[in-house]
Design a protein around this motif. Sequence first.
Motif, mmCIF file in Angstrom:
data_model
loop_
_atom_site.group_PDB
_atom_site.id
_atom_site.type_symbol
_atom_site.label_atom_id
_atom_site.label_comp_id
_atom_site.label_asym_id
_atom_site.label_seq_id
_atom_site.Cartn_x
_atom_site.Cartn_y
_atom_site.Cartn_z
ATOM 1 N N LEU A 87 41.562 -53.609 18.671
ATOM 2 C CA LEU A 87 42.818 -53.613 19.002
ATOM 3 C C LEU A 87 42.913 -52.109 19.814
ATOM 4 O O LEU A 87 43.864 -51.763 20.818
ATOM 5 N N PHE A 88 42.459 -51.094 19.182
ATOM 6 C CA PHE A 88 42.691 -49.801 19.586
ATOM 7 C C PHE A 88 41.622 -48.734 19.078
ATOM 8 O O PHE A 88 41.249 -49.186 18.052
ATOM 9 N N GLN A 89 41.339 -47.714 19.847
ATOM 10 C CA GLN A 89 40.215 -46.693 19.145
ATOM 11 C C GLN A 89 40.426 -45.392 19.787
ATOM 12 O O GLN A 89 41.232 -45.232 20.941
ATOM 13 N N HIS A 90 40.150 -44.464 19.109
ATOM 14 C CA HIS A 90 40.142 -43.043 19.603
ATOM 15 C C HIS A 90 38.956 -42.367 18.917
ATOM 16 O O HIS A 90 38.549 -42.768 17.900
ATOM 17 N N SER A 91 38.693 -41.166 19.548
ATOM 18 C CA SER A 91 37.488 -40.352 18.735
ATOM 19 C C SER A 91 38.084 -38.666 18.917
ATOM 20 O O SER A 91 38.887 -38.752 19.413
ATOM 21 N N ALA A 92 37.323 -38.062 17.957
ATOM 22 C CA ALA A 92 37.775 -36.697 17.814
ATOM 23 C C ALA A 92 36.403 -35.710 17.757
ATOM 24 O O ALA A 92 35.509 -36.368 16.989
ATOM 25 N N THR A 93 36.175 -34.759 18.457
ATOM 26 C CA THR A 93 34.978 -33.980 18.415
ATOM 27 C C THR A 93 35.487 -32.503 17.777
ATOM 28 O O THR A 93 36.523 -32.321 17.331
ATOM 29 N N PRO A 94 34.554 -31.569 17.554
ATOM 30 C CA PRO A 94 34.987 -30.282 17.158
ATOM 31 C C PRO A 94 35.939 -29.674 18.242
ATOM 32 O O PRO A 94 36.678 -28.930 17.589
ATOM 33 N N VAL A 95 36.209 -30.002 19.344
ATOM 34 C CA VAL A 95 37.002 -29.399 20.199
ATOM 35 C C VAL A 95 38.531 -29.877 19.717
ATOM 36 O O VAL A 95 39.494 -29.401 19.568
ATOM 37 N N THR A 96 38.354 -31.287 19.431
ATOM 38 C CA THR A 96 39.659 -31.785 18.905
ATOM 39 C C THR A 96 40.009 -31.287 17.618
ATOM 40 O O THR A 96 41.448 -31.006 17.323
ATOM 41 N N TRP A 97 39.180 -31.093 16.739
ATOM 42 C CA TRP A 97 39.575 -30.514 15.295
ATOM 43 C C TRP A 97 40.080 -29.259 15.552
ATOM 44 O O TRP A 97 40.903 -28.717 14.796
ATOM 45 N N LYS A 98 39.493 -28.368 16.301
ATOM 46 C CA LYS A 98 39.977 -27.029 16.730
ATOM 47 C C LYS A 98 41.583 -27.213 17.205
ATOM 48 O O LYS A 98 42.385 -26.320 16.822
ATOM 49 N N ALA A 130 41.318 -49.557 15.129
ATOM 50 C CA ALA A 130 42.139 -50.675 14.562
ATOM 51 C C ALA A 130 41.463 -52.174 15.022
ATOM 52 O O ALA A 130 41.146 -52.177 16.214
ATOM 53 N N ILE A 131 41.088 -53.073 13.902
ATOM 54 C CA ILE A 131 40.497 -54.257 14.407
ATOM 55 C C ILE A 131 41.312 -55.399 13.945
ATOM 56 O O ILE A 131 42.188 -55.431 12.765
ATOM 57 N N GLN A 132 41.515 -56.425 14.614
ATOM 58 C CA GLN A 132 42.086 -57.660 14.413
ATOM 59 C C GLN A 132 41.165 -58.258 13.385
ATOM 60 O O GLN A 132 39.901 -58.598 13.422
ATOM 61 N N THR A 133 41.866 -58.915 12.074
ATOM 62 C CA THR A 133 41.121 -59.567 11.191
ATOM 63 C C THR A 133 41.779 -61.044 10.741
ATOM 64 O O THR A 133 42.956 -60.939 11.042
ATOM 65 N N ASN A 134 41.015 -61.505 9.790
ATOM 66 C CA ASN A 134 41.865 -62.786 9.286
ATOM 67 C C ASN A 134 41.985 -62.678 7.843
ATOM 68 O O ASN A 134 40.768 -62.716 7.324
ATOM 69 N N GLY A 155 46.648 -58.311 9.030
ATOM 70 C CA GLY A 155 45.916 -58.818 9.787
ATOM 71 C C GLY A 155 45.085 -57.944 10.542
ATOM 72 O O GLY A 155 44.246 -58.066 11.454
ATOM 73 N N VAL A 156 45.332 -56.447 10.401
ATOM 74 C CA VAL A 156 44.802 -55.264 11.137
ATOM 75 C C VAL A 156 44.356 -54.530 10.122
ATOM 76 O O VAL A 156 45.026 -54.117 9.208
ATOM 77 N N ARG A 157 43.125 -54.006 10.208
ATOM 78 C CA ARG A 157 42.404 -53.008 9.366
ATOM 79 C C ARG A 157 42.121 -51.841 10.081
ATOM 80 O O ARG A 157 41.831 -51.750 11.277
ATOM 81 N N ILE A 158 42.391 -50.629 9.484
ATOM 82 C CA ILE A 158 42.108 -49.480 10.066
ATOM 83 C C ILE A 158 40.741 -48.853 9.743
ATOM 84 O O ILE A 158 40.405 -48.806 8.481
ATOM 85 N N SER A 162 35.240 -45.614 6.240
ATOM 86 C CA SER A 162 36.150 -45.973 5.395
ATOM 87 C C SER A 162 37.093 -46.982 5.928
ATOM 88 O O SER A 162 37.545 -46.921 6.972
ATOM 89 N N LEU A 163 37.493 -48.069 5.273
ATOM 90 C CA LEU A 163 38.354 -49.132 5.596
ATOM 91 C C LEU A 163 39.845 -48.991 5.063
ATOM 92 O O LEU A 163 39.755 -48.402 3.793
ATOM 93 N N SER A 164 40.650 -49.031 5.559
ATOM 94 C CA SER A 164 42.266 -49.055 5.038
ATOM 95 C C SER A 164 42.414 -50.208 3.946
ATOM 96 O O SER A 164 41.526 -51.206 3.900
ATOM 97 N N HIS A 165 43.051 -49.991 3.022
ATOM 98 C CA HIS A 165 43.545 -50.960 1.820
ATOM 99 C C HIS A 165 43.957 -52.200 2.383
ATOM 100 O O HIS A 165 44.801 -52.213 3.253
ATOM 101 N N PRO A 166 43.517 -53.534 1.974
ATOM 102 C CA PRO A 166 44.015 -54.593 2.581
ATOM 103 C C PRO A 166 45.502 -54.636 2.153
ATOM 104 O O PRO A 166 46.382 -55.434 2.733
ATOM 105 N N GLU A 167 45.763 -54.062 1.004
ATOM 106 C CA GLU A 167 47.446 -54.198 0.578
ATOM 107 C C GLU A 167 48.275 -53.021 0.971
ATOM 108 O O GLU A 167 49.308 -52.703 0.394
ATOM 109 N N ASP A 168 47.986 -52.269 2.108
ATOM 110 C CA ASP A 168 48.587 -51.043 2.561
ATOM 111 C C ASP A 168 49.501 -51.560 3.759
ATOM 112 O O ASP A 168 48.635 -51.343 4.950
#
Length: 506
Positions: free
Chosen positions: A428-439, A329-333, A378-381, A365-371
């Motif tokens: 603003l926030f970040q997370h990650s996932a590996t094959p372990v997470t997918w399992k 999640a990033i802060q945008t103008n 002001g925040v994009r995913i 992939s970026l989230s849609h600006p109108e979602d």
Amino acid sequence: MDTFWDVVVIGSGFGGLSAALSLSEKGKRVLVLEKGTTPGGCASSFRKNGYIFESGATTLVGLEPGLPFHKLSSEFQIQFPLFPLNRSMVVHLGEKTVERYQDRKEWVREAKRVFGGGLRMEVFWNLCDFISESVWSLSEKYRFFPFKNLSDILKSIGSFRPSDILVLFFSFVSLRFVLKCLGLTENKAWIRFLDEQLLITSQTTSTKVPMVFASVGLTYPQLQNYVVKGGMVSLSETILQKIGTNGGKILYKQEVIHLKKITTPEGNQEKIWELRTKHSENFLFHAPLVVSNLPIWNLIEITDDLPKLKKKTTKFEKGIWGAFSMGIAIQTNPAEEWTRTECLHHQIHLKTTLPYGGGNSIFLSLSHPEDPIRSPNGVRILSISTHIENPESWIRDVSYLEKKKRMESIVIQTLEEKFPWFQKEKILFQHSATPVTWKTWTGRKFGRVGGIPNSFFSNPFKILSNRSEDPNLLLTGDTVYPGQGIPAVVLGGLYAVEQFLERKRG
């Protein structure tokens, strides 16, 4: 809790949900058992730190007439919450960028501009378009393919046209052979472009993929692309609402751990399926018909009633991909122009291969600006993913967190170098996932995702059918025909039901 149902569907991926919807519309009482807390399988979403992140898939196509999602929406009168996109994808090749134009003529001009090839390049893409369109058309005609017996052939023979042989021919011909015939194998940047595009859709590269699968995978940007309002999970929730109006139901936190055929309680000769789950209270369910949306590797571990499938599955144990993914999640103008004009999907070729079996590119992939559902104004995913070889090698050992952090660092550095609007300090926030997470998320064995690479099916008649050896256990999902991608698994789920009902009618 009612434990007896007409149909039990194991897993709420799109193949299973499509089958569940079709059966519920035909008057069947359908129960869906889902391991997780949200529906959708590898095409779902989840809320974390106040934002909605995508679990896996981020793109959607297939709503044109004759394609699977159009069939799903029109036949069952469903309206999905979609944003149509004007731009399909941008591919970043070092200092060059390639715009994957939706318009076919524009795309051919762009391909010639970047990779050359002249008339040969035009011939190649025209052939891809022809084969891709034909495949979707033929899938409608030959619903009983791959044929399992003479009856299947007889049911399909009336649909045969001599022109169908041409597509069949390209099922046995490799993409590499076609490229050699056209003299399009010398440009290394072009071959790498094809390889990275095919890994997204076919889980394999240009040296191994049959031309038919390559054509479908390479031309999806020429279809109308969409993103889903509220995240991909909204698609599943929309389908489940319809199933609910038909008397169906979904239960979460219900991981099926055992599946077997038993004699009915009445003691007659009829047999039904018994399903046992991990749930502490409601853990036993029965139905005459089961639809499995599990990967075949998982299914054969919970039942002893599918010995033929178990034997076949051993052929598909090596070369299956996993994934590393990130959500940011990033802060945008919102006043800045890029927030309105930036393409929402990017594939970035990396200078060096990612460590730990990682790929040569990342998909953003970026989230849609109108979602506003996924994040406040002001925040994009951002959703980022890449392939991981040998997902079984990822375990929670002493080096696990260090490996994750190194992968995250490379991804963030790549984004900073490629996009002026991305700065690390705006995260603003970040997370990650590996094959372990997918399992953990999905229960998929070793965290394998993406299905079986198309390179395994150079002979189309050896594709795994959506019918098991038991007529009352149907298979759906990305490890059986037609496999991979949301449109394909939707089609597989719908056809599994149509084939089952046709066989019942005789």
